[in-house]
Motif scaffolding. Structure first.
Motif, PDB file in Angstrom:
ATOM      1  N   GLY A   1       0.699  -1.285   0.147  1.00  0.00           N
ATOM      2  CA  GLY A   1      -0.064   0.104   0.110  1.00  0.00           C
ATOM      3  C   GLY A   1       0.918   1.320   0.031  1.00  0.00           C
ATOM      4  O   GLY A   1       2.060   1.157  -0.044  1.00  0.00           O
ATOM      5  N   GLY A   2       0.115   2.489  -0.334  1.00  0.00           N
ATOM      6  CA  GLY A   2       0.875   3.672   0.050  1.00  0.00           C
ATOM      7  C   GLY A   2       1.203   4.152   1.230  1.00  0.00           C
ATOM      8  O   GLY A   2       1.059   3.872   2.229  1.00  0.00           O
ATOM      9  N   ARG A   3       1.549   5.545   1.226  1.00  0.00           N
ATOM     10  CA  ARG A   3       1.886   6.158   2.564  1.00  0.00           C
ATOM     11  C   ARG A   3       0.679   6.601   3.325  1.00  0.00           C
ATOM     12  O   ARG A   3       0.781   7.329   4.542  1.00  0.00           O
ATOM     13  CB  ARG A   3       3.022   7.373   1.994  1.00  0.00           C
ATOM     14  CG  ARG A   3       4.270   6.833   1.614  1.00  0.00           C
ATOM     15  CD  ARG A   3       5.281   8.026   1.520  1.00  0.00           C
ATOM     16  NE  ARG A   3       4.563   9.093   0.612  1.00  0.00           N
ATOM     17  CZ  ARG A   3       4.870   9.032  -0.704  1.00  0.00           C
ATOM     18  NH1 ARG A   3       5.353   8.183  -1.409  1.00  0.00           N
ATOM     19  NH2 ARG A   3       4.210  10.181  -1.479  1.00  0.00           N
ATOM     20  N   ARG A   4      -0.431   6.825   2.533  1.00  0.00           N
ATOM     21  CA  ARG A   4      -1.600   7.277   3.308  1.00  0.00           C
ATOM     22  C   ARG A   4      -1.668   8.776   3.686  1.00  0.00           C
ATOM     23  O   ARG A   4      -1.913   9.195   4.678  1.00  0.00           O
ATOM     24  CB  ARG A   4      -2.019   6.315   4.580  1.00  0.00           C
ATOM     25  CG  ARG A   4      -2.318   4.904   4.261  1.00  0.00           C
ATOM     26  CD  ARG A   4      -3.478   4.988   3.582  1.00  0.00           C
ATOM     27  NE  ARG A   4      -3.672   3.411   2.839  1.00  0.00           N
ATOM     28  CZ  ARG A   4      -3.698   3.405   1.462  1.00  0.00           C
ATOM     29  NH1 ARG A   4      -4.169   4.555   0.794  1.00  0.00           N
ATOM     30  NH2 ARG A   4      -3.949   2.384   0.866  1.00  0.00           N
ATOM     31  N   SER A   5      -0.854   9.544   2.900  1.00  0.00           N
ATOM     32  CA  SER A   5      -0.548  11.053   3.104  1.00  0.00           C
ATOM     33  C   SER A   5      -1.500  11.869   2.380  1.00  0.00           C
ATOM     34  O   SER A   5      -1.333  12.926   2.305  1.00  0.00           O
ATOM     35  CB  SER A   5       0.997  11.294   2.805  1.00  0.00           C
ATOM     36  OG  SER A   5       1.437  10.954   1.623  1.00  0.00           O
ATOM     37  N   GLY A   6      -2.267  11.169   1.412  1.00  0.00           N
ATOM     38  CA  GLY A   6      -3.026  11.879   0.370  1.00  0.00           C
ATOM     39  C   GLY A   6      -4.119  12.305   0.880  1.00  0.00           C
ATOM     40  O   GLY A   6      -4.531  12.386   2.199  1.00  0.00           O
ATOM     41  N   PRO A   7      -5.296  12.591   0.065  1.00  0.00           N
ATOM     42  CA  PRO A   7      -6.666  13.426   0.450  1.00  0.00           C
ATOM     43  C   PRO A   7      -7.490  12.298   0.863  1.00  0.00           C
ATOM     44  O   PRO A   7      -7.260  11.000   0.898  1.00  0.00           O
ATOM     45  CB  PRO A   7      -7.225  14.009  -0.738  1.00  0.00           C
ATOM     46  CG  PRO A   7      -6.545  13.101  -1.766  1.00  0.00           C
ATOM     47  CD  PRO A   7      -5.122  12.784  -1.451  1.00  0.00           C
TER      48      PRO A   7
END
Length: 432
Positions: free
Chosen positions: A178-184
């Motif tokens: 998964g990603g960093r979860r720093s998005g919108p």
């Protein structure tokens, strides 16, 4: 069979979100040494979802709209058009293995027609006498119990995967880790059925405006091109932006998103394959355990009324926060809603259970325990084992809301588990 390996067809004649749930199956089968190719048969309207399925060598799109329109010219026109498409997909030979992931009558009729001589069929089908046929006990369960949200305790996608012989757990999804979860924060307000919609456009606007301000993160409203005007109406007066992107573009968005708030629609399945935290607002036909998208989802089922804006914000803050935060909400919410989180049990099956941070009465936990008992009994049936007498007695004496109805339904079923339940009743009568 081709000496180079099996040619496998996956029938996914469903909606966008349902097609995405085939990803675990296409990925697993494509990695087998015995597989030459995995090919997907789907409706043309779901081409975006079919294109995301990993391990597929070909995709055969059947023209749903064109078939319906051709019927206006002549009753046999759709059959001729369909036969041409099916013959082209079969390539003059047919498929060595066909896996049907759709329970519609059309899909069940089509499945055996695609199988080459000596080939294998998995999933539901219709035999030469027009009778429903199940290739595995999990498909029999799907037909008899899986359609009732009170009786059923399994996710449909797991029942199909089990019949296909695919390992239940261990799939990393579209992107491992998964990603960093720093998005919108992503918000998907509209589903395929109006019965699934949550409240009004004004409520969505209030939710998006307040959520963006309290979380300190931007919100992006997503949907199809046909939803653009309605999404713009919701975004008006807030800092939210609108994106009517193709599904492939939404992969990057959800892979980095802080979380997703959505009704039951395609985005929750895409988020599940990216381990994106999700709050699913479920009402209408979407409730129960049949449509659990994944273990990163928090499913909020409407009871006497749907969740309020305050409640959705509180649940989203609790679900999306990188570290645990208290659930701030009026205690009355637990009388109107059922809040459960997705998980995979020790056997790899998706389920729903009450979160540990949810302070509710004992009835919710009793229902969770009931679901576990029934899942254990039916898992034995799926693997053609007989559950111990103690398990059957626990089912008979269960105190969950649906235990009496489940027990009565079990006593009527011709399956082996039903025979065991009736034998349990007879043994109890002799002991008395």
């Amino acid at each position: 069979m081709d000496p180079r390996g099996e040619r496998i067809a996956i029938i996914a004649l469903q909606r966008l979100g349902d097609v995405l749930t085939a990803a675990r199956i296409t990925d697993a089968l494509s990695k087998r040494r015995s597989t030459a190719s995995v090919e997907v048969v789907h409706w043309d309207a779901t081409s975006q979802a079919a294109a995301l399925l990993p391990g597929t060598a070909a995709r055969h799109a059947l023209p749903f709209g064109a078939l319906r329109r051709s019927a206006r010219a002549h009753a046999l026109a759709p059959l001729r058009q369909l036969s041409q498409r099916v013959e082209a997909a079969m390539g003059g030979h047919g498929f060595d293995r066909v896996i049907n992931l759709s329970s519609t009558r059309f899909a069940c009729w089509l499945a055996p027609a695609l199988v080459a001589e000596g080939g294998t069929l998995h999933g539901p089908s219709i035999d030469s006498l027009g009778r429903y046929a199940a290739s595995h006990p999990s498909i029999s369960y799907l037909n008899e119990w899986g359609v009732d949200p009170q009786l059923n305790t399994f996710a449909h996608q797991d029942l199909y995967a089990l019949a296909a012989g695919v390992r239940m757990g261990g799939w990393a999804g579209l992107r491992d880790g998964g990603g960093r979860r720093s998005g919108p924060i992503v918000v998907h307000p509209f589903g395929s059925e109006r019965a699934k919609d949550w409240r009004t456009a004004d409520d969505w606007r209030a939710l998006v405006g307040r959520l963006g301000a309290s979380a300190g993160q931007p919100c992006i409203l997503v949907g199809g091109p046909a939803d653009a005007d309605a999404l713009a109406h919701i975004a008006r007066g807030t800092d939210a932006t609108v994106a009517t992107w193709p599904l492939a573009a939404c992969v990057d968005l959800l892979d980095e998103a802080a979380g997703l708030i959505s009704v039951d629609t395609v985005s929750i399945h895409l988020a599940a394959m990216l381990s994106c935290p999700t709050v699913v607002l479920r009402q209408g036909p979407a409730q129960g355990l049949a449509f659990v998208p994944g273990s990163a989802a928090l499913c909020v089922d409407a009871g006497h009324d749907v969740a309020t804006v305050d409640e959705v914000i509180a649940l989203a803050q609790r679900k999306f926060a990188p570290s645990p935060v208290p659930l701030v909400a009026d205690a009355s919410w637990s009388l109107r809603l059922r809040v459960r989180e997705g998980y995979r049990d020790d056997h790899g099956y998706l389920g729903l259970r009450t979160p540990s941070w949810c302070r509710v009465g004992p009835s919710w936990h009793t229902d969770d325990q009931s679901d576990e008992h029934w899942r254990a009994a039916w898992r034995a049936q799926f693997h053609r084992d007989s559950p111990p007498a103690a398990v059957l007695e626990a089912l008979r004496d269960g105190e969950g809301r649906f235990d009496p109805a489940r027990w009565e339904a079990l006593l009527r079923t011709p399956e082996a588990l039903g025979c065991s339940a009736r034998a349990c009743v007879r043994a109890l009568g002799r002991a008395a």
